[in-house]
Design a protein around this motif. Structure first.
Motif, PDB file in Angstrom:
ATOM      1  N   LYS A  25       0.825  -1.211   0.000  1.00  0.00           N
ATOM      2  CA  LYS A  25       0.000   0.000   0.000  1.00  0.00           C
ATOM      3  C   LYS A  25       0.861   1.264   0.000  1.00  0.00           C
ATOM      4  O   LYS A  25       0.572   2.220  -0.699  1.00  0.00           O
ATOM      5  N   SER A  28       2.462   1.613  -3.391  1.00  0.00           N
ATOM      6  CA  SER A  28       1.446   2.039  -4.342  1.00  0.00           C
ATOM      7  C   SER A  28       1.198   3.543  -4.238  1.00  0.00           C
ATOM      8  O   SER A  28       1.102   4.237  -5.254  1.00  0.00           O
ATOM      9  N   GLU A  29       1.098   4.059  -3.022  1.00  0.00           N
ATOM     10  CA  GLU A  29       0.878   5.495  -2.836  1.00  0.00           C
ATOM     11  C   GLU A  29       2.037   6.312  -3.411  1.00  0.00           C
ATOM     12  O   GLU A  29       1.822   7.341  -4.045  1.00  0.00           O
ATOM     13  N   TRP A  32       1.736   6.127  -7.212  1.00  0.00           N
ATOM     14  CA  TRP A  32       0.615   6.934  -7.702  1.00  0.00           C
ATOM     15  C   TRP A  32       0.981   8.408  -7.727  1.00  0.00           C
ATOM     16  O   TRP A  32       0.647   9.139  -8.658  1.00  0.00           O
ATOM     17  N   LEU A  35       3.254   8.844 -10.720  1.00  0.00           N
ATOM     18  CA  LEU A  35       2.512   8.746 -11.978  1.00  0.00           C
ATOM     19  C   LEU A  35       1.639   9.968 -12.202  1.00  0.00           C
ATOM     20  O   LEU A  35       1.523  10.458 -13.321  1.00  0.00           O
ATOM     21  N   GLY A  36       1.013  10.451 -11.148  1.00  0.00           N
ATOM     22  CA  GLY A  36       0.186  11.640 -11.273  1.00  0.00           C
ATOM     23  C   GLY A  36       0.990  12.834 -11.732  1.00  0.00           C
ATOM     24  O   GLY A  36       0.516  13.671 -12.491  1.00  0.00           O
ATOM     25  N   LEU A  77      -0.822   1.641 -15.207  1.00  0.00           N
ATOM     26  CA  LEU A  77      -1.475   2.431 -14.160  1.00  0.00           C
ATOM     27  C   LEU A  77      -1.870   1.592 -12.959  1.00  0.00           C
ATOM     28  O   LEU A  77      -1.922   2.089 -11.849  1.00  0.00           O
ATOM     29  N   GLY A  78      -2.197   0.340 -13.198  1.00  0.00           N
ATOM     30  CA  GLY A  78      -2.624  -0.500 -12.098  1.00  0.00           C
ATOM     31  C   GLY A  78      -2.831  -1.927 -12.541  1.00  0.00           C
ATOM     32  O   GLY A  78      -2.974  -2.204 -13.735  1.00  0.00           O
ATOM     33  N   LEU A  98      -9.821   2.173  -9.125  1.00  0.00           N
ATOM     34  CA  LEU A  98      -8.522   2.545  -8.573  1.00  0.00           C
ATOM     35  C   LEU A  98      -7.794   3.618  -9.382  1.00  0.00           C
ATOM     36  O   LEU A  98      -6.929   4.311  -8.858  1.00  0.00           O
ATOM     37  N   ILE A  99      -8.111   3.720 -10.659  1.00  0.00           N
ATOM     38  CA  ILE A  99      -7.334   4.606 -11.529  1.00  0.00           C
ATOM     39  C   ILE A  99      -8.173   5.781 -12.016  1.00  0.00           C
ATOM     40  O   ILE A  99      -9.398   5.722 -12.013  1.00  0.00           O
ATOM     41  N   ASP A 100      -7.493   6.841 -12.424  1.00  0.00           N
ATOM     42  CA  ASP A 100      -8.163   8.032 -12.951  1.00  0.00           C
ATOM     43  C   ASP A 100      -8.258   7.888 -14.468  1.00  0.00           C
ATOM     44  O   ASP A 100      -7.244   7.929 -15.160  1.00  0.00           O
TER      45      ASP A 100
END
Length: 113
Positions: A25, A28-29, A32, A35-36, A77-78, A98-100
């Protein structure tokens, strides 16, 4: 520059033990956030499921992974792991949460419908 290893480059078992110690977790944060920041322009997100060859053993069947992949930047992305191919539809829905994907073109094969 770079790392210097007095006893040579660690073998794959050493890297495996390191990755096993990581909290998924928290990792992953961190990813993310990265990636953002890196993913400014989005276009096509491909959703697809694959069975990971050689991942099965006496304790469990081979892993089936559903992945969201940005075609332009070639970034995943996931991923969501399912226990069987029959659960792929549920995994796709879980992955999409989970993804945008706002403003993206999302593609998927017939198994995801």
């Amino acid at each position: 520059m770079g790392l210097k290893f007095a006893n040579g480059v660690p073998d794959c078992d050493t890297f495996r033990r390191i990755f096993e110690k990581l909290d998924p977790k928290e990792l992953s944060e961190c990813l993310w956030g990265w990636l953002g920041y890196e993913r400014e322009a989005r276009a096509v997100v491909a959703i697809d499921g694959k069975t990971e060859r050689g991942s099965g053993n006496g304790e469990h069947a081979a892993y089936h992974v559903v992945t969201a992949f940005v075609a332009d930047s070639q970034i995943t992305l996931g991923e969501v792991v399912t226990e069987e191919k029959s659960n792929e539809i549920k995994a796709v829905l879980e992955l999409l949460k989970l993804i945008d994907i706002k403003g993206d073109i999302v593609t998927a094969d017939a198994m995801s419908c």
